[in-house]
Design an enzyme around this catalytic site. Structure first.
Site, PDB file in Angstrom:
ATOM      1  N   SER A  56      -1.467   6.638   2.502  1.00  0.00           N
ATOM      2  CA  SER A  56      -1.400   7.137   3.882  1.00  0.00           C
ATOM      3  C   SER A  56      -0.374   6.352   4.704  1.00  0.00           C
ATOM      4  CB  SER A  56      -2.775   7.078   4.562  1.00  0.00           C
ATOM      5  OG  SER A  56      -3.205   5.736   4.717  1.00  0.00           O
ATOM      6  N   HIS A  57       0.047   5.169   4.205  1.00  0.00           N
ATOM      7  CA  HIS A  57       1.042   4.373   4.925  1.00  0.00           C
ATOM      8  C   HIS A  57       2.171   3.904   4.020  1.00  0.00           C
ATOM      9  CE1 HIS A  57      -2.250   4.728   7.702  1.00  0.00           C
ATOM     10  NE2 HIS A  57      -1.362   4.524   8.648  1.00  0.00           N
ATOM     11  N   ALA A 131       2.239   1.350  10.216  1.00  0.00           N
ATOM     12  CA  ALA A 131       2.036   0.950   8.819  1.00  0.00           C
ATOM     13  C   ALA A 131       0.596   0.550   8.568  1.00  0.00           C
ATOM     14  CB  ALA A 131       2.960  -0.229   8.516  1.00  0.00           C
ATOM     15  N   ASP A 187      -9.152  -3.829   5.288  1.00  0.00           N
ATOM     16  CA  ASP A 187      -8.286  -3.218   6.299  1.00  0.00           C
ATOM     17  C   ASP A 187      -8.811  -1.822   6.537  1.00  0.00           C
ATOM     18  OD1 ASP A 187      -6.239  -2.251   7.873  1.00  0.00           O
ATOM     19  OD2 ASP A 187      -4.810  -2.047   6.221  1.00  0.00           O
ATOM     20  N   ASP A 197      -4.547  10.151   6.615  1.00  0.00           N
ATOM     21  CA  ASP A 197      -5.283  10.852   5.561  1.00  0.00           C
ATOM     22  C   ASP A 197      -5.659  12.275   5.982  1.00  0.00           C
ATOM     23  OD1 ASP A 197      -5.310   9.146   3.308  1.00  0.00           O
ATOM     24  OD2 ASP A 197      -6.723   7.816   4.318  1.00  0.00           O
ATOM     25  N   ARG A 312     -17.201  -3.600  -6.730  1.00  0.00           N
ATOM     26  CA  ARG A 312     -15.890  -3.470  -6.085  1.00  0.00           C
ATOM     27  C   ARG A 312     -15.888  -4.161  -4.723  1.00  0.00           C
ATOM     28  NH1 ARG A 312     -13.299   2.385  -4.214  1.00  0.00           N
ATOM     29  NH2 ARG A 312     -11.744   1.518  -2.784  1.00  0.00           N
ATOM     30  N   ARG A 318      -6.741  -1.891  -4.482  1.00  0.00           N
ATOM     31  CA  ARG A 318      -5.309  -2.111  -4.201  1.00  0.00           C
ATOM     32  C   ARG A 318      -4.689  -3.052  -5.225  1.00  0.00           C
ATOM     33  NH1 ARG A 318      -3.280  -5.027  -0.761  1.00  0.00           N
ATOM     34  NH2 ARG A 318      -5.147  -5.915   0.165  1.00  0.00           N
TER      35      ARG A 318
END
Ligand SMILES: NC(=O)C1=CN([C@@H]2O[C@H](COP(=O)(O)OP(=O)(O)OC[C@H]3O[C@@H](n4cnc5c(N)ncnc54)[C@H](OP(=O)(O)O)[C@@H]3O)[C@@H](O)[C@H]2O)C=CC1
Ligand SMILES: O=C(O)C1=NCCCC1
Length: 346
Positions: A56-57, A131, A187, A197, A312, A318
């Site tokens: 999305s960024h 961003a 984040d 999104d 997780r 990421r």
């Protein structure tokens, strides 16, 4: 909720190294009027987001950067002015430029102050943040510091209990070192879903999960287009996310001298996409704290979380995607690559 993170299309794909993608994006920024250092900073940020699967960024945002630069809304040549105002406080006037070069300009002073005083605040105003926020905090934790950042965006979120939008999607990012692995980083937008999104879902013709937004009449909808065309988003977690979003407005705008999400008027800049707001960063040196070293305590917390069955942690997805991209390259669909090359003038 976890937003969709697949590539933008299922068309034929190409693979680029991080370096090749960064160079390509640098050319795009330079060709659309930024200075060399701004181009370098934004390209590294955007390519890093794509590498980590933060779609999305990532490169999805490039046409928005370009139209914003073309409209004259943002100054791609701005030189941030760093103001050393107190032992624990740095201000930056970004000069109507992007926020990342402003952070880069103030970074060494901020770290020096945090290490001297135990804590330091960076307040950026007159800035555009388009961003992901984790790239702004993760590097501090990689050097042993704790960092928290907030940025406000443009009005598109209805405060809990209200009937019209006022807040931005207002993300909060946090990073802390740990002894046994990559820093703990989260984040998240304080809206139920990031605006990016919703745009991606609209482009793919997908419906959203329930509870993300409302249409122009204030009725709940799962249609991303109805949200984008006259509708609005909801905060995550009802009154709790709404309170956090309000806090972000106060810290990122009122405390920095930046605009609230509802305060700027871009009607004279058709095509502008980036919010002209503010950003706050708080950096803490945990070596000044009492007790066992902080990184060992955070590792103990991680151990206990895994011990109760957690598979997780925030940031794990990421980092997995980062490792995959570094080993196999960053996958872009052909249409996106053709578009980027055209914007770079290749
Ligand atoms: N510049 C701006 O004004 C704005 C920027 N944004 C950006 O949009 C991006 C996306 O935000 P958002 O959609 O809220 O992010 P997500 O909801 O996708 O993820 C939020 C956080 O939760 C973690 N996470 C997600 N799912 C799980 C899970 N099942 N278990 C544990 N952790 C999980 C993520 O880690 P992981 O990353 O590893 O998946 C991430 O740290 C952010 O980078 C944000 O900064 C948003 C609003 C405005
Ligand atoms: O995804 C979002 O929400 C935003 N991203 C960049 C800046 C505007 C809001």
């Amino acid at each position: 909720m976890s937003a969709p993170h697949e590539p933008l299309s299922s068309l034929a794909a190409s693979t680029l190294s991080l370096e090749a993608l960064t160079q390509l994006l640098e050319k795009v920024f330079l060709r659309h009027g930024t200075s060399a250092s701004v181009a370098r900073t934004l390209a590294a940020n955007c390519a890093g987001a794509e590498r980590d699967g933060a779609h999305s960024h990532g490169v999805f945002r490039i046409p928005g950067y370009v139209s914003t630069l073309n409209s004259g809304w943002v100054n791609g040549q701005a030189v941030p002015v760093v103001e050393d105002v107190a032992s624990g406080f740095v201000r930056v006037d970004a000069g109507n430029g992007f926020a990342q070069p402003a952070l880069a300009a103030a970074r060494s002073l901020l770290v020096e102050k945090a290490r001297n005083a135990g804590i330091a605040v960076l307040a950026i105003r007159n800035s555009h943040h388009f961003a992901a926020l984790w790239p702004d905090v993760e590097p501090f934790a990689e050097e042993g510091l704790v960092a928290l950042s907030v940025v406000n965006s443009m009005t598109c979120v209805v405060p809990h209990g209200a009937d019209r939008p006022l807040f931005g999607t207002n993300p909060i990012a946090f990073a802390a070192p740990r002894a046994g692995g990559a820093p703990i980083v989260f984040d998240l937008a304080t809206s139920a879903i990031a605006h990016g999104d919703v745009q991606i879902a609209a482009r793919k013709g997908e419906r959203l999960p329930a509870g993300m937004g409302v249409d122009g009449l204030g009725q709940a909808t799962q249609d991303p287009k109805a949200i984008l065309e006259g509708g609005a988003l909801l905060p995550f977690g009802g009154h709790k996310g709404s309170a956090l979003s309000m806090m972000v407005e106060l810290l990122a705008a009122a405390l920095t001298g930046g605009n609230f999400s509802f305060e700027f008027d871009w009607s004279n800049h058709p095509g502008a996409k980036t919010p002209w707001t503010g950003q706050l960063l708080i950096v803490i040196d945990p070596s000044k704290a009492a007790g066992q070293p902080f990184a060992e305590r955070s590792e103990e917390l991680v151990r206990q979380m895994h011990g109760v069955g957690l598979k997780r942690l925030p940031g794990d997805r990421r980092h997995l995607q980062r490792a995959r991209s570094m080993a196999e390259g960053i996958v872009l669909d052909e249409q996106t690559l053709v578009q980027l090359r055209a914007l770079a003038g290749e």
